[in-house]
Design a protein around this motif. Sequence first.
Motif, PDB file in Angstrom:
ATOM      1  N   THR A  99       1.003  -1.054   0.063  1.00 14.51           N
ATOM      2  CA  THR A  99      -0.109   0.055  -0.033  1.00 14.51           C
ATOM      3  C   THR A  99       0.768   1.327  -0.154  1.00 14.51           C
ATOM      4  O   THR A  99       0.335   2.414  -0.199  1.00 14.51           O
ATOM      5  N   PHE A 100       2.153   1.363   0.314  1.00 18.05           N
ATOM      6  CA  PHE A 100       2.948   2.459   0.336  1.00 18.05           C
ATOM      7  C   PHE A 100       3.604   2.700  -0.934  1.00 18.05           C
ATOM      8  O   PHE A 100       4.303   1.777  -1.381  1.00 18.05           O
ATOM      9  N   LYS A 101       3.613   3.610  -1.513  1.00 21.72           N
ATOM     10  CA  LYS A 101       4.095   4.108  -2.569  1.00 21.72           C
ATOM     11  C   LYS A 101       5.679   4.199  -2.634  1.00 21.72           C
ATOM     12  O   LYS A 101       6.301   4.473  -3.613  1.00 21.72           O
ATOM     13  N   GLY A 102       6.160   4.904  -1.520  1.00 23.82           N
ATOM     14  CA  GLY A 102       7.588   5.138  -1.555  1.00 23.82           C
ATOM     15  C   GLY A 102       8.548   3.913  -1.359  1.00 23.82           C
ATOM     16  O   GLY A 102       8.216   2.831  -1.435  1.00 23.82           O
ATOM     17  N   ALA A 103       9.852   4.316  -0.969  1.00 25.15           N
ATOM     18  CA  ALA A 103      10.766   3.222  -0.646  1.00 25.15           C
ATOM     19  C   ALA A 103      10.567   2.558   0.687  1.00 25.15           C
ATOM     20  O   ALA A 103      10.040   2.896   1.753  1.00 25.15           O
ATOM     21  N   VAL A 104      11.105   1.187   0.671  1.00 29.93           N
ATOM     22  CA  VAL A 104      11.171   0.548   2.115  1.00 29.93           C
ATOM     23  C   VAL A 104      12.540   0.140   2.213  1.00 29.93           C
ATOM     24  O   VAL A 104      13.017  -0.736   1.293  1.00 29.93           O
ATOM     25  N   TRP A 105      13.250   0.319   3.409  1.00 30.89           N
ATOM     26  CA  TRP A 105      14.477  -0.078   3.955  1.00 30.89           C
ATOM     27  C   TRP A 105      13.960  -1.248   4.985  1.00 30.89           C
ATOM     28  O   TRP A 105      13.215  -1.076   5.888  1.00 30.89           O
ATOM     29  N   LYS A 106      15.151  -2.007   5.319  1.00 34.04           N
ATOM     30  CA  LYS A 106      15.244  -2.894   6.259  1.00 34.04           C
ATOM     31  C   LYS A 106      16.703  -2.763   7.140  1.00 34.04           C
ATOM     32  O   LYS A 106      17.573  -3.125   6.403  1.00 34.04           O
ATOM     33  N   ALA A 107      16.634  -2.435   8.448  1.00 34.29           N
ATOM     34  CA  ALA A 107      17.673  -2.423   9.086  1.00 34.29           C
ATOM     35  C   ALA A 107      18.072  -3.698   9.619  1.00 34.29           C
ATOM     36  O   ALA A 107      17.062  -4.593  10.384  1.00 34.29           O
ATOM     37  N   LEU A 108      19.224  -4.169   9.517  1.00 32.18           N
ATOM     38  CA  LEU A 108      19.750  -5.302  10.028  1.00 32.18           C
ATOM     39  C   LEU A 108      21.124  -5.407  10.990  1.00 32.18           C
ATOM     40  O   LEU A 108      21.757  -4.206  10.798  1.00 32.18           O
ATOM     41  N   HIS A 109      21.114  -6.145  11.969  1.00 32.28           N
ATOM     42  CA  HIS A 109      22.484  -5.933  12.863  1.00 32.28           C
ATOM     43  C   HIS A 109      23.525  -6.765  12.176  1.00 32.28           C
ATOM     44  O   HIS A 109      23.325  -7.823  11.683  1.00 32.28           O
ATOM     45  N   HIS A 110      24.707  -6.347  12.321  1.00 33.37           N
ATOM     46  CA  HIS A 110      25.929  -6.982  11.774  1.00 33.37           C
ATOM     47  C   HIS A 110      26.075  -8.237  12.691  1.00 33.37           C
ATOM     48  O   HIS A 110      26.417  -8.088  14.023  1.00 33.37           O
ATOM     49  N   HIS A 111      26.025  -9.430  12.271  1.00 35.75           N
ATOM     50  CA  HIS A 111      26.522 -10.622  12.960  1.00 35.75           C
ATOM     51  C   HIS A 111      26.806 -11.738  11.943  1.00 35.75           C
ATOM     52  O   HIS A 111      27.122 -11.234  10.542  1.00 35.75           O
ATOM     53  N   SER A 112      27.057 -12.840  12.305  1.00 35.47           N
ATOM     54  CA  SER A 112      27.564 -14.065  11.482  1.00 35.47           C
ATOM     55  C   SER A 112      26.664 -14.416  10.210  1.00 35.47           C
ATOM     56  O   SER A 112      27.028 -14.894   9.124  1.00 35.47           O
ATOM     57  N   ASN A 113      25.452 -14.212  10.413  1.00 36.99           N
ATOM     58  CA  ASN A 113      24.276 -14.429   9.622  1.00 36.99           C
ATOM     59  C   ASN A 113      23.598 -13.270   8.803  1.00 36.99           C
ATOM     60  O   ASN A 113      22.494 -13.432   8.264  1.00 36.99           O
ATOM     61  N   THR A 114      24.110 -12.245   8.872  1.00 33.98           N
ATOM     62  CA  THR A 114      23.435 -10.964   8.124  1.00 33.98           C
ATOM     63  C   THR A 114      23.328 -11.159   6.776  1.00 33.98           C
ATOM     64  O   THR A 114      22.076 -10.957   6.148  1.00 33.98           O
ATOM     65  N   LEU A 115      24.293 -11.697   6.061  1.00 31.99           N
ATOM     66  CA  LEU A 115      24.016 -11.979   4.584  1.00 31.99           C
ATOM     67  C   LEU A 115      22.814 -12.823   4.285  1.00 31.99           C
ATOM     68  O   LEU A 115      22.079 -12.514   3.353  1.00 31.99           O
ATOM     69  N   GLU A 116      22.607 -13.744   5.254  1.00 31.74           N
ATOM     70  CA  GLU A 116      21.449 -14.417   4.945  1.00 31.74           C
ATOM     71  C   GLU A 116      20.243 -14.007   5.270  1.00 31.74           C
ATOM     72  O   GLU A 116      19.086 -14.101   4.432  1.00 31.74           O
ATOM     73  N   GLU A 117      20.135 -12.978   6.042  1.00 35.62           N
ATOM     74  CA  GLU A 117      18.956 -12.273   6.471  1.00 35.62           C
ATOM     75  C   GLU A 117      18.740 -11.296   5.294  1.00 35.62           C
ATOM     76  O   GLU A 117      17.606 -10.977   4.770  1.00 35.62           O
ATOM     77  N   MET A 118      19.821 -10.833   4.520  1.00 28.62           N
ATOM     78  CA  MET A 118      19.549  -9.859   3.467  1.00 28.62           C
ATOM     79  C   MET A 118      18.907 -10.748   2.396  1.00 28.62           C
ATOM     80  O   MET A 118      18.103  -9.994   1.597  1.00 28.62           O
ATOM     81  N   GLU A 119      19.054 -11.759   2.060  1.00 31.76           N
ATOM     82  CA  GLU A 119      18.489 -12.844   1.189  1.00 31.76           C
ATOM     83  C   GLU A 119      17.220 -12.891   1.450  1.00 31.76           C
ATOM     84  O   GLU A 119      16.590 -12.814   0.387  1.00 31.76           O
ATOM     85  N   ASP A 120      16.805 -13.214   2.656  1.00 31.10           N
ATOM     86  CA  ASP A 120      15.518 -13.228   3.119  1.00 31.10           C
ATOM     87  C   ASP A 120      14.530 -12.091   2.672  1.00 31.10           C
ATOM     88  O   ASP A 120      13.446 -12.293   2.235  1.00 31.10           O
ATOM     89  N   TYR A 121      15.011 -10.807   2.945  1.00 37.36           N
ATOM     90  CA  TYR A 121      14.259  -9.557   2.773  1.00 37.36           C
ATOM     91  C   TYR A 121      14.406  -8.955   1.377  1.00 37.36           C
ATOM     92  O   TYR A 121      14.129  -7.927   0.853  1.00 37.36           O
ATOM     93  N   GLN A 122      15.566  -9.582   0.325  1.00 34.89           N
ATOM     94  CA  GLN A 122      15.781  -8.687  -0.835  1.00 34.89           C
ATOM     95  C   GLN A 122      14.572  -8.549  -1.536  1.00 34.89           C
ATOM     96  O   GLN A 122      14.581  -7.606  -2.576  1.00 34.89           O
ATOM     97  N   ASP A 123      13.501  -9.482  -1.838  1.00 37.53           N
ATOM     98  CA  ASP A 123      12.419  -9.306  -2.756  1.00 37.53           C
ATOM     99  C   ASP A 123      11.594  -8.214  -2.434  1.00 37.53           C
ATOM    100  O   ASP A 123      10.687  -7.752  -3.311  1.00 37.53           O
ATOM    101  N   ILE A 124      11.490  -7.771  -1.035  1.00 42.39           N
ATOM    102  CA  ILE A 124      10.496  -6.883  -0.861  1.00 42.39           C
ATOM    103  C   ILE A 124      11.233  -5.569  -0.056  1.00 42.39           C
ATOM    104  O   ILE A 124      10.288  -4.742   0.248  1.00 42.39           O
ATOM    105  N   VAL A 125      12.360  -5.485  -0.263  1.00 43.74           N
ATOM    106  CA  VAL A 125      12.868  -3.898   0.248  1.00 43.74           C
ATOM    107  C   VAL A 125      13.760  -3.062  -0.902  1.00 43.74           C
ATOM    108  O   VAL A 125      14.272  -4.053  -1.827  1.00 43.74           O
ATOM    109  N   ASP A 126      13.937  -2.093  -0.858  1.00 40.88           N
ATOM    110  CA  ASP A 126      14.779  -1.266  -1.778  1.00 40.88           C
ATOM    111  C   ASP A 126      16.113  -1.122  -1.150  1.00 40.88           C
ATOM    112  O   ASP A 126      17.152  -0.512  -1.803  1.00 40.88           O
ATOM    113  N   GLY A 127      16.383  -1.290   0.007  1.00 40.42           N
ATOM    114  CA  GLY A 127      17.520  -0.966   0.569  1.00 40.42           C
ATOM    115  C   GLY A 127      17.684  -1.486   2.088  1.00 40.42           C
ATOM    116  O   GLY A 127      16.615  -2.016   2.598  1.00 40.42           O
TER     117      GLY A 127
END
Length: 218
Positions: A99-127
């Motif tokens: 419903t939101f027309k702007g950009a959506v970002w997700k903040a993630l904490h740096h740790h050993s699995n951050t890249l895997e978390e980025m993969e989880d969210y990559q299809d629905i966030v812009d940054g």
Amino acid sequence: MSKPLLKFCGVRSFEDYKLVSKSNADYIGFIFAESKRRVDPRSVKEWISNVDFSGKKLVAVFVNPSEVEINQVLKEVPIDVIQFHGNESVEEIKKIRDTFKGAVWKALHHHSNTLEEMEDYQDIVDGFIIDSRLKGQWGGTGVSFDWSAVPKYIMFSRNNNKLCFIAGGVNENNIEKLLTYNPQAIDLSSGIEVDEQKSKDKIQEVEERVLKYVNLSR
């Protein structure tokens, strides 16, 4: 290197806002979650009606918000970006994204699995915003993480056409070190404050160091 985008976050007063609105930041961040930097959307509405934000984009930072909370902010402030800074699920963000027309970002904490978390969210966030992990705090810690991990976050983001902000403890004394990793974007909050207020001198120092480094690296 090209100049990284700058986000000055945690604006909590009209005085803060006036300083940041006249800065070289690309984004102004307002926190609408439980925090010492939390602001009321009606206050922000008043600030931006009195002083123009000079083409900068406005970011609303939320931590595990309800749709009602988000809509209360959107009703008052012309937000360009919603930043989710809690443990929001992919499904929860997608619901807002629909419903939101702007950009959506997700903040993630740096740790050993951050890249895997980025993969989880990559299809629905812009940054992404990669921040320090500190027990009991979502962000605004003033503590930096091990920046040797920055290149892998940048590579992932570039390969997937996402923005990637590096946050956590960035200030005028260490920003040149961060710049050696060629970040796309940098997020500062406590690093441009003195006595919990945005500092004109610190903002200018950060901006000067960024421009100097960028010019020297060309």
